[in-house]
Design a protein around this motif. Structure first.
Motif, mmCIF file in Angstrom:
data_model
loop_
_atom_site.group_PDB
_atom_site.id
_atom_site.type_symbol
_atom_site.label_atom_id
_atom_site.label_comp_id
_atom_site.label_asym_id
_atom_site.label_seq_id
_atom_site.Cartn_x
_atom_site.Cartn_y
_atom_site.Cartn_z
ATOM 1 N N HIS A 1 -11.006 21.685 56.750
ATOM 2 C CA HIS A 1 -11.995 22.935 55.988
ATOM 3 C C HIS A 1 -11.037 24.138 55.794
ATOM 4 C CE1 HIS A 1 -14.968 20.114 57.911
ATOM 5 N NE2 HIS A 1 -15.780 20.818 56.978
ATOM 6 N N VAL A 2 -9.901 24.283 56.362
ATOM 7 C CA VAL A 2 -9.384 25.565 55.828
ATOM 8 C C VAL A 2 -9.059 25.750 54.608
ATOM 9 C CG1 VAL A 2 -7.207 26.656 56.421
ATOM 10 C CG2 VAL A 2 -8.303 25.591 58.256
ATOM 11 N N THR A 3 -9.507 26.907 54.074
ATOM 12 C CA THR A 3 -9.206 27.278 52.720
ATOM 13 C C THR A 3 -8.062 28.431 52.444
ATOM 14 O OG1 THR A 3 -10.870 29.134 53.047
ATOM 15 C CG2 THR A 3 -11.755 26.986 52.156
ATOM 16 N N ARG A 4 -7.580 29.046 53.371
ATOM 17 C CA ARG A 4 -6.593 29.916 53.280
ATOM 18 C C ARG A 4 -5.514 29.622 54.516
ATOM 19 N NH1 ARG A 4 -8.531 35.764 53.053
ATOM 20 N NH2 ARG A 4 -6.303 36.239 53.123
ATOM 21 N N GLN B 1 -16.626 26.846 60.515
ATOM 22 C CA GLN B 1 -16.615 28.165 59.995
ATOM 23 C C GLN B 1 -15.942 29.162 60.429
ATOM 24 O OE1 GLN B 1 -17.204 28.818 56.418
ATOM 25 N NE2 GLN B 1 -16.364 30.981 56.845
ATOM 26 N N LEU B 2 -16.147 29.472 61.973
ATOM 27 C CA LEU B 2 -15.476 30.517 62.737
ATOM 28 C C LEU B 2 -14.133 30.243 62.756
ATOM 29 C CD1 LEU B 2 -18.082 30.831 65.653
ATOM 30 C CD2 LEU B 2 -17.922 32.433 63.676
ATOM 31 N N ALA C 1 -7.600 32.182 58.355
ATOM 32 C CA ALA C 1 -7.330 33.076 57.275
ATOM 33 C C ALA C 1 -6.557 34.357 57.596
ATOM 34 C CB ALA C 1 -8.577 33.621 56.513
ATOM 35 N N ARG C 2 -6.698 34.943 58.814
ATOM 36 C CA ARG C 2 -6.252 36.051 59.585
ATOM 37 C C ARG C 2 -4.844 35.689 60.150
ATOM 38 N NH1 ARG C 2 -11.658 36.941 60.972
ATOM 39 N NH2 ARG C 2 -11.151 36.682 63.183
ATOM 40 N N VAL D 1 -12.094 28.533 60.321
ATOM 41 C CA VAL D 1 -11.830 28.781 59.008
ATOM 42 C C VAL D 1 -11.491 30.316 59.032
ATOM 43 C CG1 VAL D 1 -12.298 29.084 56.670
ATOM 44 C CG2 VAL D 1 -12.639 26.888 57.900
ATOM 45 N N GLU D 2 -12.546 31.133 59.420
ATOM 46 C CA GLU D 2 -12.239 32.739 59.344
ATOM 47 C C GLU D 2 -10.954 33.109 60.051
ATOM 48 O OE1 GLU D 2 -16.040 34.358 60.659
ATOM 49 O OE2 GLU D 2 -17.157 33.634 58.850
ATOM 50 N N ARG D 3 -10.873 32.547 61.476
ATOM 51 C CA ARG D 3 -9.659 33.080 62.076
ATOM 52 C C ARG D 3 -8.294 32.501 61.406
ATOM 53 N NH1 ARG D 3 -13.846 33.157 64.705
ATOM 54 N NH2 ARG D 3 -14.202 34.347 66.795
#
Length: 253
Positions: free
Chosen positions: A67-70, A42-43, A49-50, A45-47
């Motif tokens: 797992h990456v969504t963006r 999850q961490l 996205a940026r 994936v958040e990175r």
């Protein structure tokens, strides 16, 4: 009533399960490992996205990166084992990622300052110099790694007493990151309970995670596996402890 598998049947089962990729779903009901509290996927994936350009080193079959969504505009991955390169290429196609075949200890086939984010989960080898080279100024390396003495109890059950090396220590990782010119901004470490419910799970695990017992084959360690099988039958699951650490480092602007 369901017949209890024999020792030979368990050995055969553990030996024939495919080891491609980092999918551990086969172990459901056969073995378990406590997960780190920080939640690497999850961490990551958040990175992602940026990020604008990102690289996943030693992606395996692309299971975690998937797992990456963006996904960032540029997304690349490396992998050393040919079956995994093919698997990752198929799995990550939907993200627009390119997968390059690169040996674990080789230079990265990318120009200087190519990525603002580099990630890796459980790399076999960390080339800190190459990570620093391909990071843009201000970029981030984010990684979950296997720590010192991980599952050492299983190593010693098959090989006898063994010294615990420091090649995977957090101290060494921090020193190498700093030597490469990176600033470590986060470091976490946990020891995680791992259980093996039968010897088939042990065999499959040792075929998949090859550094736990180097040179492992069923034939070479048959006697030790038989002793472990008897121990599990008499005492219940074999318990070991995995070590994991999370490290995040920035390249100065």
């Amino acid at each position: 009533m369901t017949a209890v598998p024999t020792f030979e049947e368990l050995l055969a089962e553990g030996a024939r399960v495919p080891v491609e990729g980092w999918d551990f779903s086969w172990f459901e009901g056969r073995a378990s490992e406590q997960r780190p509290s920080w939640g690497y996927a999850q961490l990551m994936v958040e990175r992602m996205a940026r990020a604008t350009a990102a690289l996943d080193i030693q992606t395996g079959g692309g299971e975690v990166l998937a797992h990456v969504t963006r996904p960032p505009k540029v997304l690349a991955a490396t992998e050393s084992w040919p079956p995994n390169v093919e698997l990752a290429s198929r799995r990550l196609q939907a993200l627009g990622a390119t997968v390059a075949a690169v040996a674990d200890d080789a230079d990265l086939p990318f120009p200087d300052a190519s990525f603002d984010l580099v990630v890796s989960r459980h790399p076999v080898i960390t080339r800190w110099d190459e990570i620093a080279r391909v990071l843009m100024p201000g970029g981030t390396y984010f990684s979950q790694q296997v720590g010192t003495g991980s599952v050492h109890e299983l190593t010693e059950a098959l090989m006898g007493p063994q010294p615990v090396g420091q090649a995977r220590s957090t101290e060494r990782a921090v020193a190498q990151a700093r030597a490469a010119g990176l600033e470590v901004v986060d470091l976490r470490h946990e020891r995680l309970r791992t259980e093996f419910n039968d010897v088939a799970a042990v065999v499959h695990f040792l075929r998949k995670v090859i550094w736990i017992v180097p040179g492992f084959t069923v034939e070479r360690y048959r006697d030790e596996l038989a002793a472990l099988h008897r121990r599990i039958q008499a005492e219940g699951p074999f318990v070991a402890y995995a070590t994991r650490f999370l490290i995040e480092a920035h390249k100065p602007r």
